[in-house]
Scaffold this motif. Sequence first.
Motif, PDB file in Angstrom:
ATOM      1  N   LEU A  13       0.842  -1.199   0.000  1.00  0.00           N
ATOM      2  CA  LEU A  13       0.000   0.000   0.000  1.00  0.00           C
ATOM      3  C   LEU A  13       0.875   1.246   0.000  1.00  0.00           C
ATOM      4  O   LEU A  13       1.610   1.488   0.958  1.00  0.00           O
ATOM      5  CB  LEU A  13      -0.921   0.027   1.223  1.00  0.00           C
ATOM      6  N   PRO A  14       0.811   2.024  -1.064  1.00  0.00           N
ATOM      7  CA  PRO A  14       1.617   3.248  -1.095  1.00  0.00           C
ATOM      8  C   PRO A  14       1.134   4.243  -0.043  1.00  0.00           C
ATOM      9  O   PRO A  14      -0.045   4.340   0.252  1.00  0.00           O
ATOM     10  CB  PRO A  14       1.395   3.784  -2.507  1.00  0.00           C
ATOM     11  N   GLY A  15       2.087   4.946   0.533  1.00  0.00           N
ATOM     12  CA  GLY A  15       1.747   6.016   1.467  1.00  0.00           C
ATOM     13  C   GLY A  15       1.546   5.592   2.902  1.00  0.00           C
ATOM     14  O   GLY A  15       1.357   6.446   3.762  1.00  0.00           O
ATOM     15  N   VAL A  16       1.567   4.306   3.191  1.00  0.00           N
ATOM     16  CA  VAL A  16       1.407   3.868   4.577  1.00  0.00           C
ATOM     17  C   VAL A  16       2.754   3.998   5.273  1.00  0.00           C
ATOM     18  O   VAL A  16       3.782   3.581   4.748  1.00  0.00           O
ATOM     19  CB  VAL A  16       0.898   2.411   4.655  1.00  0.00           C
ATOM     20  N   THR A  17       2.732   4.586   6.442  1.00  0.00           N
ATOM     21  CA  THR A  17       3.960   4.751   7.216  1.00  0.00           C
ATOM     22  C   THR A  17       3.811   4.075   8.570  1.00  0.00           C
ATOM     23  O   THR A  17       2.715   3.663   8.951  1.00  0.00           O
ATOM     24  CB  THR A  17       4.268   6.242   7.442  1.00  0.00           C
TER      25      THR A  17
ATOM     26  N   GLN B 201      -6.266  -1.485   7.811  1.00  0.00           N
ATOM     27  CA  GLN B 201      -5.462  -0.682   6.893  1.00  0.00           C
ATOM     28  C   GLN B 201      -5.394  -1.297   5.494  1.00  0.00           C
ATOM     29  O   GLN B 201      -5.038  -0.626   4.542  1.00  0.00           O
ATOM     30  CB  GLN B 201      -4.033  -0.548   7.426  1.00  0.00           C
ATOM     31  N   HIS B 202      -5.672  -2.597   5.389  1.00  0.00           N
ATOM     32  CA  HIS B 202      -5.485  -3.310   4.115  1.00  0.00           C
ATOM     33  C   HIS B 202      -6.748  -4.116   3.800  1.00  0.00           C
ATOM     34  O   HIS B 202      -6.874  -5.289   4.170  1.00  0.00           O
ATOM     35  CB  HIS B 202      -4.273  -4.236   4.216  1.00  0.00           C
ATOM     36  N   ASN B 203      -7.685  -3.483   3.101  1.00  0.00           N
ATOM     37  CA  ASN B 203      -8.980  -4.105   2.836  1.00  0.00           C
ATOM     38  C   ASN B 203      -8.873  -5.425   2.081  1.00  0.00           C
ATOM     39  O   ASN B 203      -9.624  -6.361   2.360  1.00  0.00           O
ATOM     40  CB  ASN B 203      -9.891  -3.149   2.063  1.00  0.00           C
ATOM     41  N   LYS B 204      -7.953  -5.516   1.133  1.00  0.00           N
ATOM     42  CA  LYS B 204      -7.837  -6.745   0.338  1.00  0.00           C
ATOM     43  C   LYS B 204      -7.358  -7.911   1.206  1.00  0.00           C
ATOM     44  O   LYS B 204      -7.916  -9.013   1.130  1.00  0.00           O
ATOM     45  CB  LYS B 204      -6.898  -6.524  -0.839  1.00  0.00           C
ATOM     46  N   LEU B 205      -6.357  -7.687   2.019  1.00  0.00           N
ATOM     47  CA  LEU B 205      -5.875  -8.745   2.905  1.00  0.00           C
ATOM     48  C   LEU B 205      -6.935  -9.103   3.936  1.00  0.00           C
ATOM     49  O   LEU B 205      -7.184 -10.289   4.201  1.00  0.00           O
ATOM     50  CB  LEU B 205      -4.571  -8.321   3.596  1.00  0.00           C
ATOM     51  N   LYS B 206      -7.587  -8.109   4.498  1.00  0.00           N
ATOM     52  CA  LYS B 206      -8.654  -8.353   5.470  1.00  0.00           C
ATOM     53  C   LYS B 206      -9.767  -9.176   4.850  1.00  0.00           C
ATOM     54  O   LYS B 206     -10.270 -10.118   5.456  1.00  0.00           O
ATOM     55  CB  LYS B 206      -9.203  -7.037   6.012  1.00  0.00           C
ATOM     56  N   SER B 207     -10.133  -8.859   3.626  1.00  0.00           N
ATOM     57  CA  SER B 207     -11.182  -9.595   2.936  1.00  0.00           C
ATOM     58  C   SER B 207     -10.791 -11.057   2.721  1.00  0.00           C
ATOM     59  O   SER B 207     -11.604 -11.960   2.905  1.00  0.00           O
ATOM     60  CB  SER B 207     -11.486  -8.926   1.597  1.00  0.00           C
ATOM     61  N   LYS B 208      -9.549 -11.289   2.343  1.00  0.00           N
ATOM     62  CA  LYS B 208      -9.081 -12.669   2.164  1.00  0.00           C
ATOM     63  C   LYS B 208      -9.186 -13.445   3.470  1.00  0.00           C
ATOM     64  O   LYS B 208      -9.600 -14.600   3.482  1.00  0.00           O
ATOM     65  CB  LYS B 208      -7.643 -12.692   1.648  1.00  0.00           C
ATOM     66  N   ILE B 209      -8.801 -12.812   4.558  1.00  0.00           N
ATOM     67  CA  ILE B 209      -8.874 -13.459   5.871  1.00  0.00           C
ATOM     68  C   ILE B 209     -10.322 -13.693   6.267  1.00  0.00           C
ATOM     69  O   ILE B 209     -10.673 -14.773   6.754  1.00  0.00           O
ATOM     70  CB  ILE B 209      -8.122 -12.631   6.924  1.00  0.00           C
TER      71      ILE B 209
END
Length: 130
Positions: free
Chosen positions: A46-50, A65-73
């Motif tokens: 994810l660009p811009g995440v610090t 913070q990461h909708n795609k990873l959360k959705s997979k889980i």
Amino acid sequence: MEDYQAAFLDRHLDTETLDPIRKIGAMHFGGITIECLIKAIICNTLPGVTGQNLRTHSYTELLKQHNKLKSKIDNFSEVRRWLDQVENPMGQHFIDMRYCGLEPDELNYKRWLNAYQRVKSWLLKQATQL
């Protein structure tokens, strides 16, 4: 900025070194290992995440913070169970394990270790596909 990938590798080594001699330490560092891996995946995909966006030890908060990873889980209940087992071994958060003076029994430890190994492998695979 924090180097979550390097931290993941170092904490994984710590976990492997402590297993099975210091089970509580292994569970504590194993939780940190998975936390760092999730943070590394987020920062690398994810660009811009610090690091400022990732100041939590909660897997649930990190995954927001990461909708795609959360959705997979969310679509793979077994992974959710593994994450929960690693995040909350013996009924307490992995961060709080550093204050625990009781070693887990063999069954609880083996259950945790299986979950740790499986979720780590699953997350590493996801890191190449996101």
